[in-house]
Design an enzyme around this catalytic site. Structure first.
Site, PDB file in Angstrom:
ATOM      1  CD  GLU A  90       3.245  -4.051  -6.694  1.00 20.83           C
ATOM      2  OE1 GLU A  90       3.335  -4.520  -7.772  1.00 20.83           O
ATOM      3  OE2 GLU A  90       2.799  -2.623  -6.649  1.00 20.83           O
ATOM      4  CB  CYS A 103       2.457   3.746  -0.860  1.00 15.71           C
ATOM      5  SG  CYS A 103       0.850   2.967  -1.306  1.00 15.71           S
ATOM      6  CB  CYS A 110      -7.158  -6.910  -3.749  1.00 14.41           C
ATOM      7  SG  CYS A 110      -8.418  -5.676  -2.983  1.00 14.41           S
ATOM      8  CB  CYS A 114     -11.184  -2.010  -8.698  1.00 14.21           C
ATOM      9  SG  CYS A 114     -11.731  -1.938  -6.896  1.00 14.21           S
ATOM     10  CB  CYS A 117      -7.209  -1.995  -9.488  1.00 19.97           C
ATOM     11  SG  CYS A 117      -5.927  -2.108  -8.251  1.00 19.97           S
ATOM     12  CB  CYS A 331      -2.632  -0.760  -6.982  1.00 19.30           C
ATOM     13  SG  CYS A 331      -3.161   0.799  -6.313  1.00 19.30           S
TER      14      CYS A 331
END
Ligand code: SAH
Length: 342
Positions: A90, A103, A110, A114, A117, A331
């Protein structure tokens, strides 16, 4: 085939000289791509047609394509870009009256994962190349109404876990021969990899470092960010101080406010004590809820009171206006929607 945004102006010059072209062609092509946003050699009107053909065969400008776009009423545009290996990332364009911010993502997925997220819900697939990081700017500019003025590395992925490609991308972004965006308008956000923060400080790049702190003590931080459990807040603060010494740029501390989790007065006081050890600004972000995750946003009033309490302690703190909320803007949300079984 090589990827145009992966190579430096000097490498481009060398490649052109090697095929008998004059060196000035490099400057022409760089202008077309980075200044005018023309990503097709045959549309570069001052290039001989045979050179345009040869370049098209050897040096691809775009290797990804926009496969989804989501617009929110406040002008935020989110793009889903698919690479040749079918992996998607994205990129987001955030226009405001005073600036146009891009951004960027740095990884497919990832590994930090987290708990609040969407980006890490399926783990980490791969790093993006420097060229793929830069190429996102070329796609974003194709949908932007005016020039991109700011770049934040706050998309999917942990930039400092893809260190070399992130730093090469920053160099391309601030290079006057390429994107020419002021280093002061570039922010790299990290979960707080202490060793890499120190290394980044030594690169001599006067960019802003943002650290996603999200908790005022190690116990809560480990709970929210198990993937960063090895680094303590004290280690992060020490590394951030070194970064400040090297770059003389104030640090940004990012703190996502999660209702009933890290939004108490006690948390504000703990955060104030951490902030007092740094030259920094604190960005408070009210959580943007992710379906299927058990977190909620605190009220606007709680967020304001949290900021007020920090300010009373002498900390420069602001609640950031959420942008693009209606466009799956948290995100990784657009991407996770696409990868969800239908
Ligand atoms: N991995 C880097 C870059 C991502 S930046 C980092 O952690 O800093 C994206 C920022 O948005 C991070 O601070 C992240 O914690 C935060 N974030 C992630 N999901 C969010 C959500 N649903 N609502 C609000 N902020 C979120």
């Amino acid at each position: 085939m090589n990827h145009f945004p992966d190579i430096t102006p000097r490498q481009l010059e060398a490649a052109l000289t090697a095929i008998g072209e004059p060196g000035y062609r490099a400057a022409q092509i760089l202008q077309w791509v980075y200044r005018k946003g023309v990503c097709d050699y045959s549309a570069m009107t001052d290039l001989p047609a045979d050179l345009a053909n040869r370049l098209a065969e050897r040096l691809e400008i775009l290797t990804g394509r926009i496969v989804a776009r989501s617009d929110s009423p406040d002008g935020v545009v989110k793009l889903l870009i698919e690479w040749r290996d079918s992996q998607c990332i994205e990129s987001v364009l955030i226009p405001s009256p005073s600036r146009v911010t891009a951004c960027l993502s740095t990884q497919v997925g990832c590994a930090v994962a987290c708990g609040f997220c969407a980006s890490g819900m399926d783990g980490m697939q791969r790093n993006l190349s420097c060229g793929e990081i830069i190429e996102q700017l070329l796609h974003l500019r194709s949908v932007a109404e005016s020039r991109i003025t700011n770049v934040v590395f706050m998309g999917v992925g942990e930039p400092l876990a893809n260190y070399a490609n992130t730093v090469s991308a920053v160099r391309a972004i601030i290079d006057p021969e390429r994107l020419g965006i002021s280093a002061r308008h570039v922010t790299v956000s990290t979960i707080g990899l202490a060793k890499q923060i120190r290394r980044l400080g030594k690169e001599g790049l006067p960019i802003t470092l943002a650290i996603s702190l999200h908790a005022p003590n190690d116990a809560l931080r480990r709970q929210l960010i198990p993937g960063a459990a090895k680094t303590t807040i004290a280690e992060i603060v020490a590394a951030a101080r070194e970064f400040y010494q090297a770059c003389k740029r104030e640090i940004t501390l990012e703190y996502v406010l999660l209702k009933g989790v890290n939004d108490t007065k006690l948390c504000a006081d703990g955060l104030a004590r951490i902030a007092a050890q740094l030259r920094c600004n604190v960005n408070l972000i009210r959580y943007n809820p992710v379906p299927s995750l058990p977190y909620e946003a605190p009220s606007q009033g709680v967020a304001k009171a949290f900021a007020q309490r920090l300010r009373k302690c002498g900390v420069n703190a602001h609640v950031r206006r959420p942008r693009g909320c209606s466009a799956n803007a948290a995100c990784g949300q657009l991407r996770s929607q696409r990868t969800e079984p239908r």
